[in-house]
Design an enzyme around this catalytic site. Structure first.
Site, PDB file in Angstrom:
ATOM      1  N   PRO A  21     -38.206  -5.722 -12.355  1.00  0.00           N
ATOM      2  CA  PRO A  21     -37.466  -4.560 -11.855  1.00  0.00           C
ATOM      3  C   PRO A  21     -36.051  -4.582 -12.418  1.00  0.00           C
ATOM      4  O   PRO A  21     -35.353  -5.593 -12.299  1.00  0.00           O
ATOM      5  CB  PRO A  21     -37.464  -4.771 -10.333  1.00  0.00           C
ATOM      6  CG  PRO A  21     -37.644  -6.243 -10.149  1.00  0.00           C
ATOM      7  CD  PRO A  21     -38.451  -6.724 -11.315  1.00  0.00           C
ATOM      8  N   GLN A  74     -40.149  -2.470  -5.464  1.00  0.00           N
ATOM      9  CA  GLN A  74     -39.187  -3.463  -4.997  1.00  0.00           C
ATOM     10  C   GLN A  74     -38.211  -2.823  -4.013  1.00  0.00           C
ATOM     11  O   GLN A  74     -37.595  -1.807  -4.307  1.00  0.00           O
ATOM     12  CB  GLN A  74     -38.388  -4.096  -6.137  1.00  0.00           C
ATOM     13  CG  GLN A  74     -37.527  -5.242  -5.596  1.00  0.00           C
ATOM     14  CD  GLN A  74     -36.637  -5.905  -6.623  1.00  0.00           C
ATOM     15  OE1 GLN A  74     -35.681  -5.297  -7.096  1.00  0.00           O
ATOM     16  NE2 GLN A  74     -36.938  -7.155  -6.942  1.00  0.00           N
ATOM     17  N   CYS A 104     -30.602 -10.163  -6.253  1.00  0.00           N
ATOM     18  CA  CYS A 104     -29.513  -9.396  -6.852  1.00  0.00           C
ATOM     19  C   CYS A 104     -28.171  -9.924  -6.361  1.00  0.00           C
ATOM     20  O   CYS A 104     -27.948 -10.025  -5.149  1.00  0.00           O
ATOM     21  CB  CYS A 104     -29.651  -7.921  -6.513  1.00  0.00           C
ATOM     22  SG  CYS A 104     -28.352  -6.903  -7.264  1.00  0.00           S
ATOM     23  N   LYS A 143     -38.836 -11.866  -4.562  1.00  0.00           N
ATOM     24  CA  LYS A 143     -38.160 -12.277  -5.796  1.00  0.00           C
ATOM     25  C   LYS A 143     -36.804 -12.854  -5.418  1.00  0.00           C
ATOM     26  O   LYS A 143     -36.045 -12.221  -4.689  1.00  0.00           O
ATOM     27  CB  LYS A 143     -38.001 -11.106  -6.756  1.00  0.00           C
ATOM     28  CG  LYS A 143     -37.437 -11.504  -8.118  1.00  0.00           C
ATOM     29  CD  LYS A 143     -37.436 -10.317  -9.081  1.00  0.00           C
ATOM     30  CE  LYS A 143     -37.033 -10.761 -10.484  1.00  0.00           C
ATOM     31  NZ  LYS A 143     -35.627 -11.174 -10.572  1.00  0.00           N
ATOM     32  N   GLY A 237     -37.848  -9.549 -18.461  1.00  0.00           N
ATOM     33  CA  GLY A 237     -36.915  -8.467 -18.173  1.00  0.00           C
ATOM     34  C   GLY A 237     -36.425  -7.753 -19.418  1.00  0.00           C
ATOM     35  O   GLY A 237     -37.121  -6.954 -20.028  1.00  0.00           O
ATOM     36  N   ARG A 238     -35.197  -8.072 -19.823  1.00  0.00           N
ATOM     37  CA  ARG A 238     -34.521  -7.295 -20.858  1.00  0.00           C
ATOM     38  C   ARG A 238     -35.274  -7.249 -22.192  1.00  0.00           C
ATOM     39  O   ARG A 238     -35.257  -6.234 -22.879  1.00  0.00           O
ATOM     40  CB  ARG A 238     -33.106  -7.855 -21.077  1.00  0.00           C
ATOM     41  CG  ARG A 238     -32.135  -7.495 -19.952  1.00  0.00           C
ATOM     42  CD  ARG A 238     -30.856  -8.291 -20.056  1.00  0.00           C
ATOM     43  NE  ARG A 238     -31.075  -9.695 -19.680  1.00  0.00           N
ATOM     44  CZ  ARG A 238     -30.181 -10.659 -19.879  1.00  0.00           C
ATOM     45  NH1 ARG A 238     -29.027 -10.376 -20.457  1.00  0.00           N
ATOM     46  NH2 ARG A 238     -30.436 -11.892 -19.490  1.00  0.00           N
TER      47      ARG A 238
END
Length: 337
Positions: A21, A74, A104, A143, A237-238
């Site tokens: 996410p 999420q 986060c 997560k 991810g990225r």
């Protein structure tokens, strides 16, 4: 419906490989592209706060394409009752999993008392997990990071996982960095705290009954394979966003499927058709979709010209099919867009 069932069975039978996410990135348009490239990877929404769902435009946050499955929602939040109601909405809208964000590190998220700061309150996270599990029949996962600030003690994350697992959570996606809640931006939090993959592997050894997936800094299939020898899944991810063609290798290598057979041109044509569908059904401008596919030709000849055309705001008034034609026309050195 059978296609959806087959995908979920594949997810249960093979390693848990997923795209992370990512805020402002993994919207439904991005997920549509990623699904064209991998049939079986699990996709995640951007984080959606419980407040946005309970007091905002539910359709704007939860609308998804039927092609996206398997796809997880999420959530960001900390109040068990709110999480339960948001999870119910997620299930009603057709999501295959509900994931709670405990990773986060942004100060804005901390002010809302959720994200990585929740790792300091494992009992509250456990209450939220239990409330969501009671509210829905789809899996509820978490997560999180491996630690908070400069505290690198293994016992902290071990006890967090143990407490939340006692509430019924069976799947943990672990970003293998600490979250520094003060002094680093969210971007810096993705690079500066050191990666410690060994901590995630230790969690798997200590909790063999749980599904443990690793996240953080993974950029190639060799690393994915190395990690799958130690844990149950990998979240990327990225690199998946900036180099999405990598996803075309996943189904064959990690899910036992046939080799990917479509070309870059064929994927682009399917995205153009999707842009036309979105414009007709929801008034979505192609520009909002094209931004997610700018990495599609990463490393290929002509990629710079192709990317410049699809990101050129002066072409916004043209139909997506015309923009695609321009992007795929050999660049003249005198052309100026």
């Amino acid at each position: 419906m059978q296609e959806k069932i087959d995908k979920k069975q594949k997810l249960n039978q093979y390693p848990r490989l997923s795209v992370a996410p990512m805020l402002d990135w993994t919207d439904r348009h991005c997920r549509y592209l990623h699904r064209l490239l991998s049939r079986y990877a699990l996709l995640y929404t951007e984080m959606v706060t419980t407040g946005a769902l309970l007091h905002g435009d539910v359709a704007r946050h939860l609308r998804l394409n039927a092609e996206e499955h398997p796809v997880a929602l999420q959530l960001g939040g900390s109040e068990p009752a709110d999480l339960a109601q948001a999870a119910r909405l997620g299930q009603e809208w057709g999501y295959d999993e509900i994931n709670l964000n405990c990773g986060c590190p942004s100060e804005r998220v901390q002010r809302g008392a959720f994200g990585a700061c929740l790792m300091r309150e494992p009992a509250l996270v456990a209450d939220g997990v239990k409330a969501m599990r009671d509210a829905v029949t789809i899996p509820v996962t978490v997560k999180h990071r491996i630690g908070i600030d400069q505290d690198e003690s293994y016992g902290f994350v071990r006890d967090f996982v143990g407490t939340v697992a006692d509430a019924g959570c069976e799947v943990f996606i672990v970003h293998a960095r600490n979250a520094w809640l003060k002094g680093l931006s969210p971007k810096e939090n993705r690079d500066i705290p050191p990666l410690r993959y060994g901590v995630v592997a230790q969690l798997k050894r200590d909790f063999p009954q749980l599904t443990i997936a690793i996240n953080g800094g993974i950029k190639d299939s060799a690393t994915v394979a190395e990690q799958l020898a130690l844990v149950d899944g990998v979240m990327v991810g990225r690199e998946a966003y900036h180099n999405p063609w990598w996803l075309t290798t996943w189904d064959e290598q990690f899910f036992g499927a046939a080799p990917f057979a479509l070309s870059h041109h064929e994927i682009e044509a399917q995205m153009v058709a999707y842009m036309q569908r979105e414009a007709a059904e929801h008034g979505t401008h192609w520009y909002a979709i094209a931004r997610h596919m700018l990495g599609l030709r990463h490393g290929l000849p002509g990629a710079r010209h192709w990317r410049q055309v699809w990101s050129n705001h002066r072409l916004k008034d043209l139909p997506a099919s015309d923009v695609s034609h321009i992007a795929n026309t050999k660049q003249d050195k005198n052309d100026s867009f």
